[in-house]
Design a protein around this motif. Structure first.
Motif, PDB file in Angstrom:
ATOM      1  N   ARG A  18       1.448  10.005   6.408  1.00 13.05           N
ATOM      2  CA  ARG A  18       0.710   9.312   7.466  1.00 13.05           C
ATOM      3  C   ARG A  18      -0.422  10.190   7.999  1.00 13.05           C
ATOM      4  O   ARG A  18      -1.560   9.734   8.133  1.00 13.05           O
ATOM      5  CB  ARG A  18       1.655   8.937   8.611  1.00 13.05           C
ATOM      6  CG  ARG A  18       0.958   8.144   9.731  1.00 13.05           C
ATOM      7  CD  ARG A  18       1.897   7.885  10.907  1.00 13.05           C
ATOM      8  NE  ARG A  18       2.254   9.121  11.580  1.00 13.05           N
ATOM      9  CZ  ARG A  18       1.460   9.732  12.461  1.00 13.05           C
ATOM     10  NH1 ARG A  18       0.268   9.237  12.745  1.00 13.05           N
ATOM     11  NH2 ARG A  18       1.855  10.843  13.034  1.00 13.05           N
ATOM     12  N   THR A  60      -9.627  10.557   1.850  1.00 11.37           N
ATOM     13  CA  THR A  60      -8.253  10.965   1.552  1.00 11.37           C
ATOM     14  C   THR A  60      -8.138  12.032   0.466  1.00 11.37           C
ATOM     15  O   THR A  60      -7.117  12.712   0.388  1.00 11.37           O
ATOM     16  CB  THR A  60      -7.405   9.748   1.122  1.00 11.37           C
ATOM     17  OG1 THR A  60      -8.015   9.142  -0.035  1.00 11.37           O
ATOM     18  CG2 THR A  60      -7.329   8.722   2.236  1.00 11.37           C
ATOM     19  N   THR A 114      -2.900   8.372   5.396  1.00 12.33           N
ATOM     20  CA  THR A 114      -3.156   7.092   6.076  1.00 12.33           C
ATOM     21  C   THR A 114      -4.161   7.252   7.206  1.00 12.33           C
ATOM     22  O   THR A 114      -5.124   6.471   7.317  1.00 12.33           O
ATOM     23  CB  THR A 114      -1.843   6.500   6.613  1.00 12.33           C
ATOM     24  OG1 THR A 114      -0.909   6.372   5.542  1.00 12.33           O
ATOM     25  CG2 THR A 114      -2.086   5.134   7.237  1.00 12.33           C
ATOM     26  N   SER A 144       0.311   4.139  -1.914  1.00 11.80           N
ATOM     27  CA  SER A 144       1.344   4.755  -1.072  1.00 11.80           C
ATOM     28  C   SER A 144       2.687   4.780  -1.781  1.00 11.80           C
ATOM     29  O   SER A 144       3.421   5.776  -1.732  1.00 11.80           O
ATOM     30  CB  SER A 144       1.468   3.994   0.253  1.00 11.80           C
ATOM     31  OG  SER A 144       0.266   4.067   0.995  1.00 11.80           O
ATOM     32  N   ASP A 155      -4.001  -3.680   8.361  1.00 10.15           N
ATOM     33  CA  ASP A 155      -4.811  -2.675   7.673  1.00 10.15           C
ATOM     34  C   ASP A 155      -5.966  -3.333   6.926  1.00 10.15           C
ATOM     35  O   ASP A 155      -7.095  -2.829   6.941  1.00 10.15           O
ATOM     36  CB  ASP A 155      -3.952  -1.883   6.686  1.00 10.15           C
ATOM     37  CG  ASP A 155      -2.898  -1.026   7.389  1.00 10.15           C
ATOM     38  OD1 ASP A 155      -3.035  -0.809   8.601  1.00 10.15           O
ATOM     39  OD2 ASP A 155      -1.949  -0.588   6.709  1.00 10.15           O
TER      40      ASP A 155
END
Length: 369
Positions: A109, A170, A113, A33, A144
């Motif tokens: 996000r 992702t 995420t 991230s 997480d």
């Protein structure tokens, strides 16, 4: 945990890759991230200060990493590198974050995420409860991690499966993507060095790699290294490939000769107790520094498996006492990434062949000569 001599040797042999390098440190999901935010932020600045720039910033158009000759990554940095190199979907996300800096957190996000968190939807209510409690204590990162380990427990608890689930959710990267697969245009011609370590305990360490452990009928299979100066229990290693170079060999040796001498041997030991009064012992050995296939056919290596090996932060559990590894084997937990070291095993099969052998040893009466 590498020794100074081993690291120096690795650096000396890495001299074949010259020019500016991008170093991507570890730290799991948070490292990925941070690298996403840093890259998109630098792109936004480069675009704003460049006369005659295109309407919106792109990684290729800004030339942010144009002068970079190599990318060295570990752990979460390897997850980020894999997606930036092989996933156009992920590159589009970084481009969008650079184009709309005020919305970058929300974009990340929604498009990064939430997709990986979606794999944890099947976690048990107890796992979710502990995760919510951690969030209320402002321990978002731990929350997480709880969700991810809950997913691991339900899905078979192997580190490679977790890495696959994250990269697929992702970035659309699955097990078919290899180092030699097509890459994003910005990455063409750059060397990617995927750092990790190999567990190499010697007899002097009084530690071994536990491949299999069973309580009854009692059996075990272990591995250690002999004819080895004992530089380190962990030997620095790296998968390497010049992106888009077809069938070219790895630009950097997998392991420095000073860190794992050519004369060193892998010692395998097996013990089986078919009854209280009988014990069978097995032994075998093989050359330890035998990574020619990983270097000659680097383009065949799975991106997911390389990233998994680079990020297996708990892989050292294979060195824990037998009582611990026995308990992990009993519930099917495998936090290490296994690979073969043999010229007879094609690079494309290096990970699955080794993992299959470990699974075969971890069944009832699975240990034999």
């Amino acid at each position: 945990m590498a020794t100074q001599e081993g690291v120096v040797g690795q650096r000396a042999q890495a001299g074949s890759v010259s020019g500016p390098a991008l170093a991507l440190p570890g730290g799991g999901l948070r490292a990925s991230s941070i690298a996403s935010g840093l890259t998109s932020g630098l792109m936004a600045v480069a675009h704003a200060t460049r006369p005659g720039a295109e309407e919106t910033p792109t990684l290729l158009g800004t030339g942010l990493y144009a002068r970079i000759a190599s990318i060295a990554s570990v752990s979460g940095g390897s997850w980020f590198a894999a997606e930036l190199i092989y996933s156009e979907r992920f590159v589009r996300l970084i481009d969008a974050m650079a184009a709309f800096p005020d919305e970058s957190a929300e974009l990340h996000r929604r498009q990064w995420t939430e997709p990986w968190m979606g794999i944890t939807d099947k976690d048990s209510p107890y796992v979710k409860m502990f995760a919510r409690l951690a969030k209320r204590l402002n321990l978002t990162g731990i929350a997480d991690d709880i969700l991810l380990f809950g997913y691991l427990w339900k899905s078979g608890f192997t580190w490679t499966k977790l890495t696959l689930a994250i990269l697929e959710a992702t970035g659309g990267i699955d097990m078919s993507v290899a180092l030699g697969s097509p890459v994003s245009p910005w990455a063409e011609g750059k060397a990617w060095l995927v750092a990790h370590v190999v567990a190499t305990p010697s007899s002097r360490d009084r530690r071994v790699v536990h491949i299999a452990e069973h309580r009854w009928p009692a059996c075990s299979a272990t591995q250690s290294v002999s004819d080895f100066p004992g530089l380190s229990v962990f030997t620095p290693a790296m998968y390497s490939y010049v992106l888009g170079s077809g069938e070219a060999s790895a630009p950097v040796p997998y392991v420095a000769a000073s860190a794992l001498p050519p004369a060193s041997r892998l010692n395998y030991r097996g013990v089986v107790r078919p009854s209280l009064f009988r014990k069978e012992r097995y032994a075998a050995d093989a050359r330890a520094n035998n990574f020619g296939a990983l270097e000659r056919r680097a383009q065949e290596l799975s991106v997911v498996s390389c990233a998994a090996a680079s990020s297996a932060a708990m892989g050292h559990v294979v060195l824990f006492p037998a009582a611990v590894t026995q308990g992990l084997d009993a519930v099917g937990v495998d936090l290490a990434v296994w690979q073969s070291a043999s010229d007879t095993v094609p690079a494309r099969d290096a990970f699955e062949r080794a993992a299959s052998q470990v699974r075969s040893a971890n069944v009832r009466r699975g240990v034999s000569q």
